[in-house]
Scaffold this active site. Structure first.
Site, PDB file in Angstrom:
ATOM      1  N   PRO A   2      44.516  40.333  48.492  1.00 20.15           N
ATOM      2  CA  PRO A   2      44.079  41.662  48.930  1.00 20.15           C
ATOM      3  C   PRO A   2      45.125  42.327  49.805  1.00 20.15           C
ATOM      4  O   PRO A   2      45.564  41.749  50.785  1.00 20.15           O
ATOM      5  CB  PRO A   2      42.823  41.365  49.755  1.00 20.15           C
ATOM      6  CG  PRO A   2      42.556  39.899  49.601  1.00 20.15           C
ATOM      7  CD  PRO A   2      43.815  39.261  49.188  1.00 20.15           C
ATOM      8  N   GLU A   3      45.537  43.493  49.411  1.00 21.99           N
ATOM      9  CA  GLU A   3      46.407  44.295  50.260  1.00 21.99           C
ATOM     10  C   GLU A   3      45.676  45.598  50.561  1.00 21.99           C
ATOM     11  O   GLU A   3      44.487  45.711  50.297  1.00 21.99           O
ATOM     12  CB  GLU A   3      47.753  44.532  49.561  1.00 21.99           C
ATOM     13  CG  GLU A   3      48.474  43.210  49.309  1.00 21.99           C
ATOM     14  CD  GLU A   3      49.954  43.362  49.046  1.00 21.99           C
ATOM     15  OE1 GLU A   3      50.542  44.341  49.500  1.00 21.99           O
ATOM     16  OE2 GLU A   3      50.523  42.484  48.378  1.00 21.99           O
TER      17      GLU A   3
END
Length: 274
Positions: A2-3
């Site tokens: 997840p960014e």
DNA sequence: CGGGCGGCCTGGAGGC
DNA sequence: TGCCTCCAGGCCGCCC
């Protein structure tokens, strides 16, 4: 992985399903995360309170309650936050879950335990140690090449390290740093302080573009995500350099190179990144 | 004080 | 087939 885009998509997905709900119960099954889960504090801050809004700051998801408290969730590397039926079985590697009014349950799981869940007084959040030193939001209106250029003045670190340092600009991980630098034709090892104002403008635009594209891509599978399958569409993004060592650059045809910088794989095109 | 690097953590991939 | 090693990476803390 997840960014910023995945957190943004998560926020948009959860928003309509969480706003107005009240947390009725908090079940902690595995306290060990980046920092131990403080169950007593969570219950004090979140229990029997109505959710009034969701926000994102850097890669943190913020869930605000009526009465001035906030639940903070960071997904780390492998964290997943999903909505499930109230009585469903706990998921593998689950750390905690929140039973909501209306029959749903918000579950947090994180196999690698790099994630973080805590709660705090909303007004004090800006001074919290996790937020105090955070830099600019790349999608905010005031984000610009000028802003980056000012920060980078006389800095000797490679531009890629500069971009990945959350004290300068938040939300840019290894993948998007590589991609944004490729889009702007800048070599990742170039010293941040030796980039012209004009190229900072190009880079700032490329960062917004690459993050914006990723959010749009995530949006295409919004329904899957909302169903709790955990698929944000993240892996559907067309990556120009990341993970493409030895393959031809789509722009100039040269072979994509991989070099290690600060223990991280760095992908770039030796032809069009100078 | 800026910059570099190791540690945290575990699943999955690849080598033998 | 099975075991071992290595790698992924956001963030923090330590060291120079």
């Amino acid at each position: 992985m997840p960014e910023l885009p995945e957190v943004e998509v998560l926020k948009k997905t959860l928003e309509p399903r969480l706003i107005g709900r009240v947390i009725r119960r908090i079940d902690v099954v595995e306290r060990r995360l980046r920092e131990p889960v403080n169950a007593a504090r969570l219950r004090r801050d979140c229990l029997e309170r109505r959710i009034v809004g969701l926000r994102r700051r850097a890669k943190y998801l913020l869930i605000d309650f009526r009465g001035g408290t906030t639940l903070v969730v960071h997904l780390g590397m492998s964290g997943r936050l999903t909505l499930a039926p109230q009585r469903s079985a706990p998921e593998p590697h689950e750390h905690l879950s929140f039973a909501l009014s209306g029959g749903a349950r918000l579950r947090f799981r994180d196999p690698r335990r790099f994630g973080l869940v805590f709660s705090a007084n909303t007004k004090r959040l800006a001074n919290d140690k996790h937020f105090r030193l955070l830099g600019s939001e790349p999608l905010a209106p005031d984000f610009s090449g000028d802003l980056l250029a000012d920060l980078a003045e006389s800095r000797t670190a490679p531009v890629k390290s500069f971009l990945m340092d959350g004290r300068n600009v938040v939300g840019i991980g290894n993948i998007y740093a590589c991609e944004a630098l490729h889009r702007s034709g800048i070599h990742p090892f170039r010293k941040a302080g030796r980039i012209s104002a004009k190229r900072w403008d190009v880079l700032a635009a490329a960062i917004r573009e690459v993050l914006g594209d990723a959010i749009e891509q995530g949006g295409t599978t919004l329904n899957d995500f909302a169903d709790g399958e955990g698929n944000s569409g993240y892996f559907q993004i067309d990556l120009a350099v990341y993970g493409r060592e030895g393959q031809p650059c789509w722009r100039c045809g040269r072979s994509i190179r991989r070099r290690v910088l600060s223990n991280r794989s760095t992908f770039y095109c030796p032809g069009c990144q100078r």
